[in-house]
Design an enzyme around this catalytic site. Structure first.
Site, mmCIF file in Angstrom:
data_model
loop_
_atom_site.group_PDB
_atom_site.id
_atom_site.type_symbol
_atom_site.label_atom_id
_atom_site.label_comp_id
_atom_site.label_asym_id
_atom_site.label_seq_id
_atom_site.Cartn_x
_atom_site.Cartn_y
_atom_site.Cartn_z
ATOM 1 N N GLU A 114 67.440 -44.182 -22.498
ATOM 2 C CA GLU A 114 66.491 -45.285 -22.267
ATOM 3 C C GLU A 114 67.171 -46.389 -21.480
ATOM 4 O O GLU A 114 68.388 -46.427 -21.380
ATOM 5 C CB GLU A 114 66.095 -45.920 -23.615
ATOM 6 N N LYS A 116 68.501 -50.136 -21.054
ATOM 7 C CA LYS A 116 69.013 -51.180 -21.957
ATOM 8 C C LYS A 116 68.495 -52.523 -21.443
ATOM 9 O O LYS A 116 68.994 -53.057 -20.455
ATOM 10 C CB LYS A 116 70.535 -51.146 -21.991
ATOM 11 N N ASP A 118 67.811 -56.345 -20.991
ATOM 12 C CA ASP A 118 68.711 -57.479 -21.169
ATOM 13 C C ASP A 118 67.903 -58.661 -21.690
ATOM 14 O O ASP A 118 67.417 -59.491 -20.935
ATOM 15 C CB ASP A 118 69.362 -57.831 -19.826
ATOM 16 N N GLU A 173 63.114 -55.584 -27.804
ATOM 17 C CA GLU A 173 63.772 -56.652 -27.065
ATOM 18 C C GLU A 173 62.724 -57.560 -26.426
ATOM 19 O O GLU A 173 61.796 -57.079 -25.763
ATOM 20 C CB GLU A 173 64.621 -55.990 -25.964
ATOM 21 N N TYR A 226 62.704 -48.905 -31.245
ATOM 22 C CA TYR A 226 63.143 -48.181 -32.434
ATOM 23 C C TYR A 226 62.193 -48.351 -33.594
ATOM 24 O O TYR A 226 61.895 -49.475 -33.993
ATOM 25 C CB TYR A 226 64.557 -48.614 -32.854
ATOM 26 N N LYS A 312 77.100 -49.528 -20.053
ATOM 27 C CA LYS A 312 76.731 -50.760 -19.353
ATOM 28 C C LYS A 312 77.129 -50.714 -17.885
ATOM 29 O O LYS A 312 78.210 -50.234 -17.551
ATOM 30 C CB LYS A 312 77.360 -51.964 -20.054
ATOM 31 N N CYS A 406 79.171 -88.809 -0.747
ATOM 32 C CA CYS A 406 77.932 -88.038 -0.688
ATOM 33 C C CYS A 406 77.739 -87.491 0.732
ATOM 34 O O CYS A 406 77.821 -88.250 1.700
ATOM 35 C CB CYS A 406 76.762 -88.939 -1.076
ATOM 36 N N CYS A 409 74.610 -89.493 2.344
ATOM 37 C CA CYS A 409 74.546 -90.929 2.623
ATOM 38 C C CYS A 409 75.914 -91.601 2.656
ATOM 39 O O CYS A 409 76.005 -92.807 2.905
ATOM 40 C CB CYS A 409 73.649 -91.626 1.596
ATOM 41 N N CYS A 424 75.848 -88.776 -6.877
ATOM 42 C CA CYS A 424 75.767 -89.814 -5.863
ATOM 43 C C CYS A 424 74.973 -90.953 -6.505
ATOM 44 O O CYS A 424 73.812 -90.770 -6.870
ATOM 45 C CB CYS A 424 75.036 -89.302 -4.618
ATOM 46 N N CYS A 430 69.554 -92.739 -0.858
ATOM 47 C CA CYS A 430 70.108 -91.438 -0.467
ATOM 48 C C CYS A 430 68.917 -90.496 -0.224
ATOM 49 O O CYS A 430 68.086 -90.275 -1.126
ATOM 50 C CB CYS A 430 71.019 -90.923 -1.567
HETATM 51 S S1 IVH Z 1 68.772 -49.389 -29.834
HETATM 52 C C1 IVH Z 1 70.993 -49.114 -33.797
HETATM 53 N N1 IVH Z 1 67.695 -49.388 -27.465
HETATM 54 O O1 IVH Z 1 71.175 -53.840 -26.821
HETATM 55 C C2 IVH Z 1 70.376 -49.099 -32.463
HETATM 56 N N2 IVH Z 1 68.949 -51.307 -28.126
HETATM 57 O O2 IVH Z 1 74.084 -53.990 -27.109
HETATM 58 C C3 IVH Z 1 69.639 -50.318 -32.176
HETATM 59 N N3 IVH Z 1 68.985 -53.085 -26.432
HETATM 60 O O3 IVH Z 1 71.261 -54.642 -30.250
HETATM 61 C C4 IVH Z 1 69.510 -50.655 -30.777
HETATM 62 N N4 IVH Z 1 67.737 -52.075 -24.946
HETATM 63 O O4 IVH Z 1 69.447 -55.724 -28.692
HETATM 64 C C5 IVH Z 1 68.448 -50.068 -28.343
HETATM 65 N N5 IVH Z 1 66.644 -49.262 -25.408
HETATM 66 C C6 IVH Z 1 67.378 -49.938 -26.285
HETATM 67 C C7 IVH Z 1 67.871 -51.232 -26.004
HETATM 68 C C8 IVH Z 1 68.663 -51.883 -26.952
HETATM 69 C C9 IVH Z 1 68.411 -53.175 -25.239
HETATM 70 C C10 IVH Z 1 69.828 -54.144 -27.008
HETATM 71 C C11 IVH Z 1 69.650 -54.354 -28.495
HETATM 72 C C12 IVH Z 1 70.960 -53.958 -29.079
HETATM 73 C C13 IVH Z 1 71.891 -54.281 -27.956
HETATM 74 C C14 IVH Z 1 73.213 -53.593 -28.100
#
Ligand code: IVH
Length: 705
Positions: A114, A116, A118, A173, A226, A312, A406, A409, A424, A430
């Site tokens: 999946e 991740k 941010d 998230e 999840y 990552k 500055c 000015c 400034c 200015c």
């Molecule tokens: S699973 C025990 N899936 O990344 C597993 N986490 O660095 C629970 N995150 O704590 C997390 N995308 O806040 C999972 N597709 C995803 C995610 C994800 C972002 C975040 C989440 C986690 C953190 C870990």
């Protein structure tokens, strides 16, 4: 390193990492990149492994970051909320894969890959198809109750559809789309507020806001990843997410089952490139074993599951040459140094400029013109210079001297003790400052002159028709019609808009003046307290500081503003033009009886509308908030108020009063001594965590997640 040095290094790494955790999770203002953080954590992990004699259960290697703040009610998670182990290398990922295969003793299992996201992790509890509670991760064992804030997230399903379990948790998230984030930052800038560095910080900062009505204005989004539900039908992760989608949850479509390690690697390679085409930020890929029985077989380490890992992406970096440094002047006079770079291709765009933040940052990098520099585009929208390749430094280069005057000015710059930014001080003449002030003045939250924009401000300045915002009120049709590309209709609209702005109430005029650090809320507070510009001008530092939420820095800025002759002249001009420079009789404060006190109005009332009740609280100097927290002073409970709020307020021992009791208070009959209506629940603050649902296995320990 000898043992003493190792011990010292371990201690310093722990202290540093704790500080960074605090900045990231609590303040939502990290000061280092994720990568740098992970490298420090890795160094500490290695040292602790090699020197177990310095073990400490409180080490950041053993704990999840921790976002708990005192403003929210803390609640124990039903299932522990783990973080993920992470890696930046494919070799380490291969090692993870080997550990999983060995742990399960077979190869015929499935992974799910999946994105991740941010953002900010959240755990939701749904009962009978409705959201009951939303908790932040906190320290993984207990988190902050942010239910009221989460309810404002647009794509959160209010009511589930289909065949969902009666009581389950789902995690995901909260994040912000890049475009929404940029729009929001532009609006903040217009209001004179500092922008957020990236969408992640702004999502995290938003979830932790006290005012849910403010949260509702921010463009938050959500993806769930999840599900934790009882029953044999919920033992496949991929299948669970498809079910969750059918119940109405937002689940990403970019999710894939993989049988082999090569398939996992392909997914990663694809998204390392394709991530730039997404409308939101991801910082990697998460790889999970699909089957829950297999997940349980693999189990957990102290902090992370053994059945999942985050791969990552490294922030994309490029190497280029620093050609020059220039300095930008903002509306408030703040100076931002900018690196002008030899154009270089980075993460899908050509980068010519990068932020250098302030003088200290330049010194830290020891930056020199002609240096070969590393430029990164991390979560930040504006790229930044992260380092210098000293080996390529020209022999004759000289340390960079920060600007003394500055660039616009020529006024000598000032840097106040304790502040990172230079300013400034010439806000009277200015150019970018005076122009910026007019743009701010006409803005939506100030004078709301929507017939004008930044472009017309430029035209008016260039034609020499205005020198400040007060000059807008003496513009004539003959002057405006002469402007470039100005049609008759737009000219009269522009003047009409200016004329209409004379009706804007005092608190917004005050905000429009653009006094440094006086944003919308502060302006409101000052206007209500002092009721007129004359009274505000005469206010002493002590009187200003005595106002709720006004600190020394703001007070000094207000005093500074009125100490300048030209500002007083502008104010006189505005008065002469007929702007509201005092509160209307009906808007004025009736009393300051509730100074410093916060109220939450909830439910339906017989004698007031909710808005009337809120206005009455403000008129008596009180403050309206929209969620229950330990800082709340009074909950005014009407009919049909949410049982959750009531329960929470009781748990925190907050004074719960009826509208009749409130009316008594403002009439001075009951004053401040009202007893809570109902203390029957017997909850105390200390009990609140214990009273939350116990773990499924009933052993009082957290289990599984
Ligand atoms: S699973 C025990 N899936 O990344 C597993 N986490 O660095 C629970 N995150 O704590 C997390 N995308 O806040 C999972 N597709 C995803 C995610 C994800 C972002 C975040 C989440 C986690 C953190 C870990």
């Amino acid at each position: 390193m000898n043992e003493t040095e190792v011990k010292k290094r371990i201690e310093s790494l722990r202290a540093e990492l704790k500080e960074h955790n605090y900045k990231y999770y609590v303040l939502a203002q990290p000061s280092i990149s994720d990568y740098d953080f992970d490298m420090l954590l890795e160094e500490l992990t290695q040292l602790e492994k090699e020197y177990p004699q310095f073990d400490d259960p409180d080490s950041p290697t053993r704990k999840v970051g921790g976002d708990i703040t005192k403003e929210f009610v803390t609640v124990k998670h039903r299932y522990r909320m783990m973080s993920l182990g992470n890696t930046y290398s494919e070799e380490e990922l291969k090692e993870f894969d080997e550990r999983v295969r060995k742990g399960l003793g077979r190869d015929d299992f499935e992974y799910v890959c999946e994105l991740k996201f941010d953002g900010f992790a959240i755990s939701l509890n749904y009962v009978n198809g409705e959201l009951r509670q939303a908790l932040t991760r906190g320290d993984g064992i207990q988190g902050d109750d942010v239910t009221t804030n989460i309810r404002t997230v647009k794509n959160l399903p209010v009511r589930l559809k289909g065949d969902y379990p009666a009581d389950f948790d789902i995690r995901g998230e909260v994040f912000m789309h890049r475009a929404a984030f940029e729009r929001m930052n532009a609006e903040r800038e217009e209001e004179g507020l500092p922008g957020f560095a990236n969408p992640r910080n702004s999502a995290a900062g938003t979830i932790k806001m006290q005012e849910s009505s403010e949260v509702a204005k921010r463009p938050l989004d959500l993806f769930l990843y999840y599900l934790i539900a009882d029953g044999p039908e919920y033992r496949g992760h991929y299948e669970n997410l498809q079910k969750a989608k059918s119940w109405g949850f937002p689940v990403s479509e970019h999710i894939r089952k993989c049988q082999t390690f090569d398939e996992v690697i392909n997914f990663i390679h694809h998204w390392d490139k394709a991530r730039h085409d997404l409308s939101f930020d991801i910082d990697g890929v998460v790889i999970k074993v699909n089957n829950y029985d297999e997940q349980e077989e693999l189990g957990f380490t102290a902090k992370t599951p053994r059945w999942a890992i985050a791969y990552k992406f490294k922030a994309e970096a490029a190497v280029t040459v620093l050609e020059s440094v220039s300095y930008q002047v903002g509306r408030t006079g703040a100076i931002t140094p900018v690196a002008n770079l030899k154009p270089v291709h980075l993460a899908g765009t050509t980068v010519k400029r990068a932020s250098l933040y302030n003088e200290d940052q330049i010194k830290k990098l020891d930056l020199r013109i002609g240096d070969t520099v590393f430029v990164e585009k991390g979560g930040e929208i504006i790229p930044k210079v992260t380092g210098v390749d000293i080996s390529k430094r020209p022999a004759d280069s000289e340390p960079l001297e920060y600007a003394k005057v500055c660039p616009e000015c020529g006024t000598p710059l000032v840097r106040k003790p304790g502040e990172a930014q230079h300013y400034c001080p010439n806000d009277a003449s200015c150019d970018p400052q005076v122009r910026g002030k007019v743009v701010h003045f006409i803005g939506r939250k100030a004078m709301d002159i929507d017939s004008m924009g930044a472009e017309s401000v430029e035209l008016l300045f260039d034609a020499g028709l205005i020198k400040n915002y007060a000059d807008l009120y003496s513009l004539t049709y003959d002057q405006v019609i002469q402007l470039d590309r100005m049609a008759e209709k737009s000219a009269s609209n522009l003047l009409l808009g200016i004329k209409k702005s004379k009706e804007i109430p005092f608190e917004r005029v005050l905000f429009g003046l653009g006094i440094r650090m006086v944003g919308e809320t502060v302006a409101k507070k000052l206007a209500r307290k002092f009721a007129s510009i004359d009274a505000l001008e005469k206010a002493s530092r002590e009187e200003l500081i005595a106002v709720d939420e006004i600190g020394e820095k703001i007070a000094d800025q207000v005093i500074d503003f009125f100490a300048q002759e030209h500002n007083c002249e502008i104010i006189q001009q505005l008065k002469d033009a007929g702007l509201h420079m005092e509160m209307e009789a009906t808007e004025g404060p009736v009393s300051d009886q509730f100074e410093g006190k916060s109220f939450l109005v909830s439910g339906v009332f017989a004698n007031f509308s909710r808005d009337e009740l809120k206005a009455s609280i403000e008129a008596h100097g009180g403050r309206n908030v929209s969620s229950v927290s330990s800082k709340l002073d009074y909950l005014i409970a009407g009919d049909k108020m949410g049982p959750e709020k009531l329960k929470k307020a009781e748990a925190l021992g907050i004074k719960i009063i009826s509208e009749v009791e409130y009316m008594g208070m403002i009439e001075g009959e009951i004053k401040d001594e009202v007893e809570p209506l109902d203390t029957a629940s017997g909850f105390t603050q200390d009990d609140k965590v214990k009273n939350e649902t116990e773990n499924k296995n009933g052993d009082g320990q957290t289990s599984l997640f």
